[in-house]
Design a protein around this motif. Sequence first.
Motif, PDB file in Angstrom:
ATOM      1  N   ILE A   8      58.120  43.299  59.592  1.00 40.65           N
ATOM      2  CA  ILE A   8      56.904  42.544  59.296  1.00 40.65           C
ATOM      3  C   ILE A   8      57.032  41.807  57.969  1.00 40.65           C
ATOM      4  CG2 ILE A   8      54.466  42.765  58.664  1.00 40.65           C
ATOM      5  CD1 ILE A   8      54.291  45.012  60.782  1.00 40.65           C
ATOM      6  N   GLU A   9      57.522  42.515  56.948  1.00 39.93           N
ATOM      7  CA  GLU A   9      57.644  41.923  55.617  1.00 39.93           C
ATOM      8  C   GLU A   9      58.663  40.789  55.576  1.00 39.93           C
ATOM      9  OE1 GLU A   9      58.721  44.190  52.010  1.00 39.93           O
ATOM     10  OE2 GLU A   9      56.689  44.987  52.112  1.00 39.93           O
ATOM     11  N   ILE A  29      52.128  40.330  50.680  1.00 32.22           N
ATOM     12  CA  ILE A  29      52.147  41.732  51.099  1.00 32.22           C
ATOM     13  C   ILE A  29      53.256  42.473  50.355  1.00 32.22           C
ATOM     14  CG2 ILE A  29      52.732  43.260  53.040  1.00 32.22           C
ATOM     15  CD1 ILE A  29      51.199  41.269  54.844  1.00 32.22           C
ATOM     16  N   PRO A  74      52.778  39.613  62.463  1.00 35.14           N
ATOM     17  CA  PRO A  74      51.931  40.744  62.838  1.00 35.14           C
ATOM     18  C   PRO A  74      50.603  40.315  63.450  1.00 35.14           C
ATOM     19  CG  PRO A  74      51.911  40.449  60.474  1.00 35.14           C
ATOM     20  CD  PRO A  74      52.891  39.470  61.020  1.00 35.14           C
ATOM     21  N   LEU A 123      41.647  41.517  53.543  1.00 32.31           N
ATOM     22  CA  LEU A 123      41.959  40.190  54.057  1.00 32.31           C
ATOM     23  C   LEU A 123      40.684  39.362  53.977  1.00 32.31           C
ATOM     24  CD1 LEU A 123      43.952  41.058  57.296  1.00 32.31           C
ATOM     25  CD2 LEU A 123      44.866  40.375  55.084  1.00 32.31           C
ATOM     26  N   THR A 182      47.104  44.732  62.838  1.00 32.53           N
ATOM     27  CA  THR A 182      48.195  45.275  62.025  1.00 32.53           C
ATOM     28  C   THR A 182      48.057  44.801  60.584  1.00 32.53           C
ATOM     29  OG1 THR A 182      49.648  45.302  63.963  1.00 32.53           O
ATOM     30  CG2 THR A 182      50.703  45.459  61.807  1.00 32.53           C
ATOM     31  N   LEU A 183      47.691  43.538  60.383  1.00 33.30           N
ATOM     32  CA  LEU A 183      47.472  43.024  59.028  1.00 33.30           C
ATOM     33  C   LEU A 183      46.345  43.774  58.329  1.00 33.30           C
ATOM     34  CD1 LEU A 183      47.822  39.154  59.354  1.00 33.30           C
ATOM     35  CD2 LEU A 183      49.264  40.704  58.037  1.00 33.30           C
ATOM     36  N   GLU A 184      45.270  44.043  59.062  1.00 37.33           N
ATOM     37  CA  GLU A 184      44.158  44.788  58.479  1.00 37.33           C
ATOM     38  C   GLU A 184      44.600  46.193  58.091  1.00 37.33           C
ATOM     39  OE1 GLU A 184      41.330  44.326  61.669  1.00 37.33           O
ATOM     40  OE2 GLU A 184      40.315  42.693  60.616  1.00 37.33           O
ATOM     41  N   LEU A 242      51.707  34.750  53.167  1.00 37.72           N
ATOM     42  CA  LEU A 242      51.052  36.040  53.320  1.00 37.72           C
ATOM     43  C   LEU A 242      52.065  37.183  53.273  1.00 37.72           C
ATOM     44  CD1 LEU A 242      48.510  37.666  53.814  1.00 37.72           C
ATOM     45  CD2 LEU A 242      48.801  37.266  56.256  1.00 37.72           C
ATOM     46  N   LEU A 243      53.216  37.000  53.912  1.00 36.78           N
ATOM     47  CA  LEU A 243      54.234  38.046  53.907  1.00 36.78           C
ATOM     48  C   LEU A 243      54.765  38.302  52.500  1.00 36.78           C
ATOM     49  CD1 LEU A 243      56.176  37.152  57.183  1.00 36.78           C
ATOM     50  CD2 LEU A 243      54.326  38.815  56.865  1.00 36.78           C
ATOM     51  N   ALA A 290      46.765  45.896  54.972  1.00 39.88           N
ATOM     52  CA  ALA A 290      45.909  45.623  53.810  1.00 39.88           C
ATOM     53  C   ALA A 290      45.240  46.901  53.328  1.00 39.88           C
ATOM     54  CB  ALA A 290      44.863  44.568  54.160  1.00 39.88           C
TER      55      ALA A 290
END
Length: 101
Positions: free
Chosen positions: A36-37, A8, A42, A58, A46-48, A4-5, A51
């Motif tokens: 985070i990256e 992103i 996260p 997501l 925070t992910l939302e 996921l990272l 995104a």
Amino acid sequence: MRSLLEQIKQRRLALALKQQDMLLRIGISRQQYQRIESKGNPRLDTLELIAKGLKSELLLIPEEKLNAVLAVLADEPSQAVKENNPSFADDPWQGLFGDNE
């Protein structure tokens, strides 16, 4: 499948954004976003937020539908998907998750 990272980061690069740009988009400093990256863990909210800042969504994809979703995203639908959805060319997502819409 990429983590996921990694996804992103690739999305940010695809939008030609720098890490610093995320401050204006979602209110996260470059240092916070960089953490985070690179190695972050996260929270979901925070992910939302990230995104949304990357003009993305997501989604949870059922394992049994993953290959079909990846094929649609790659624009290479399998023959089985085409055969089960005659209107595939009009709407490649129709019926993918078992809905009748």
